[in-house]
Design an enzyme around this catalytic site. Structure first.
Site, PDB file in Angstrom:
ATOM      1  N   CYS A   1     -10.497   8.347  -4.110  1.00  0.00           N
ATOM      2  CA  CYS A   1      -9.667   9.140  -3.469  1.00  0.00           C
ATOM      3  C   CYS A   1      -8.119   8.570  -3.193  1.00  0.00           C
ATOM      4  CB  CYS A   1     -10.193  10.151  -2.493  1.00  0.00           C
ATOM      5  SG  CYS A   1     -10.804   9.385  -0.966  1.00  0.00           S
TER       6      CYS A   1
ATOM      7  N   ASN B   1      -9.410   7.320   1.029  1.00  0.00           N
ATOM      8  CA  ASN B   1     -10.638   6.651   1.358  1.00  0.00           C
ATOM      9  C   ASN B   1     -11.271   6.755   2.720  1.00  0.00           C
ATOM     10  OD1 ASN B   1     -12.098   3.271   1.147  1.00  0.00           O
ATOM     11  ND2 ASN B   1     -12.913   5.254   0.559  1.00  0.00           N
TER      12      ASN B   1
ATOM     13  N   CYS C   1     -12.075  10.570   3.302  1.00  0.00           N
ATOM     14  CA  CYS C   1     -12.365  11.787   3.296  1.00  0.00           C
ATOM     15  C   CYS C   1     -13.498  12.174   2.272  1.00  0.00           C
ATOM     16  CB  CYS C   1     -11.471  13.294   3.397  1.00  0.00           C
ATOM     17  SG  CYS C   1     -10.543  13.069   4.794  1.00  0.00           S
ATOM     18  N   ARG C   2     -12.683  12.341   1.009  1.00  0.00           N
ATOM     19  CA  ARG C   2     -13.676  12.633  -0.249  1.00  0.00           C
ATOM     20  C   ARG C   2     -14.451  11.471  -0.705  1.00  0.00           C
ATOM     21  NH1 ARG C   2      -8.405  14.679  -3.334  1.00  0.00           N
ATOM     22  NH2 ARG C   2      -7.496  13.079  -2.151  1.00  0.00           N
ATOM     23  N   SER C   3     -13.721  10.229  -0.947  1.00  0.00           N
ATOM     24  CA  SER C   3     -14.567   9.235  -1.679  1.00  0.00           C
ATOM     25  C   SER C   3     -15.552   8.757  -0.709  1.00  0.00           C
ATOM     26  CB  SER C   3     -13.816   7.951  -2.037  1.00  0.00           C
ATOM     27  OG  SER C   3     -13.067   7.559  -1.263  1.00  0.00           O
TER      28      SER C   3
ATOM     29  N   ASP D   1      -8.210  17.990  -1.653  1.00  0.00           N
ATOM     30  CA  ASP D   1      -7.956  17.109  -0.818  1.00  0.00           C
ATOM     31  C   ASP D   1      -8.201  18.001   0.945  1.00  0.00           C
ATOM     32  OD1 ASP D   1      -7.030  15.532   1.463  1.00  0.00           O
ATOM     33  OD2 ASP D   1      -5.168  14.983   0.499  1.00  0.00           O
TER      34      ASP D   1
HETATM   35  P1  4NP Z   1      -8.809  11.499   1.204  1.00  0.00           P
HETATM   36  O1  4NP Z   1      -8.050  12.317   2.072  1.00  0.00           O
HETATM   37  O2  4NP Z   1      -7.866  11.048  -0.030  1.00  0.00           O
HETATM   38  O3  4NP Z   1      -9.954  12.425   0.711  1.00  0.00           O
HETATM   39  O4  4NP Z   1      -9.397  10.328   1.974  1.00  0.00           O
HETATM   40  C1  4NP Z   1      -6.832  11.908   3.043  1.00  0.00           C
HETATM   41  C2  4NP Z   1      -6.773  11.068   3.902  1.00  0.00           C
HETATM   42  C3  4NP Z   1      -5.826  10.895   4.641  1.00  0.00           C
HETATM   43  C4  4NP Z   1      -4.506  11.292   4.165  1.00  0.00           C
HETATM   44  C5  4NP Z   1      -4.287  12.110   2.960  1.00  0.00           C
HETATM   45  C6  4NP Z   1      -5.704  12.303   2.368  1.00  0.00           C
HETATM   46  N1  4NP Z   1      -3.191  10.699   4.639  1.00  0.00           N
HETATM   47  O5  4NP Z   1      -2.322  11.418   4.205  1.00  0.00           O
HETATM   48  O6  4NP Z   1      -3.285  10.095   5.500  1.00  0.00           O
END
Ligand code: 4NP
Length: 162
Positions: free
Chosen positions: A11, A14, A16-18, A128
């Protein structure tokens, strides 16, 4: 038994989703007694959160479903395309970023959208959840539980072919 399949979830951050995908898949793989045969990892296209545990909101939502999230964030590396058998990305931006590592398309078939494996949801991307409310984290887990079940069947079939 040696590892026979290497699976990577990707993702943006790294956290939340993955990591949720990794946690859900680890549990399914353990329940199928395939932990020794299927190696699972996750990574982010961005390196902002390197070394961190998953976001607490994601961890709490997963814990309510008895799914532990214990990964540490790392940034995806171009060599991951060589070393993994399948890299599943969460959205089209991730897909675009991964393809930039592979301009000749040598590993094109290895990089696929996670939602290709979802059969109970019409989504084409895993949204996201980072800037949204709690329902976003539940939706991520619903998609993961749907897609990972079918993903395991897909990998089991590929393990049967020599
Ligand atoms: P992820 O979510 O891609 O599912 O891990 C996010 C985590 C952090 C951020 C964006 C998306 N960020 O902007 O810090």
């Amino acid at each position: 038994m040696a590892t026979r399949f290497r699976l990577l979830f990707i993702c943006l951050g790294n956290i939340c989703r993955s990591p949720a995908a990794e946690g859900v898949m680890r549990k399914l793989v353990a329940d199928a007694n395939l932990t020794d045969q299927i190696f699972i990892d996750s990574a982010g296209t961005a390196g902002w959160h390197t070394g961190k545990l998953p976001d607490q909101r994601m961890t709490a939502a997963a814990a309510r479903r008895q799914i532990p999230l214990t990964s540490r964030a790392r940034q995806v590396h171009p060599s991951d395309l060589q070393s993994f058998d399948l890299a599943l990305v969460m959205d089209h931006q991730n897909l675009h970023d991964l393809r930039s590592f592979d301009p000749e398309g040598l590993h094109k078939q290895k990089v696929r959208l996670f939602c290709e494996f979802c059969t109970d949801h019409p989504d084409t991307e895993v949204p996201d959840p980072y800037y949204g409310g709690p329902e976003g984290f539940e939706h991520v887990l619903n998609l993961m539980e749907d897609g990972c079940k079918n993903l395991l069947t897909h990998i089991q079939k590929s393990l049967l072919t020599p």
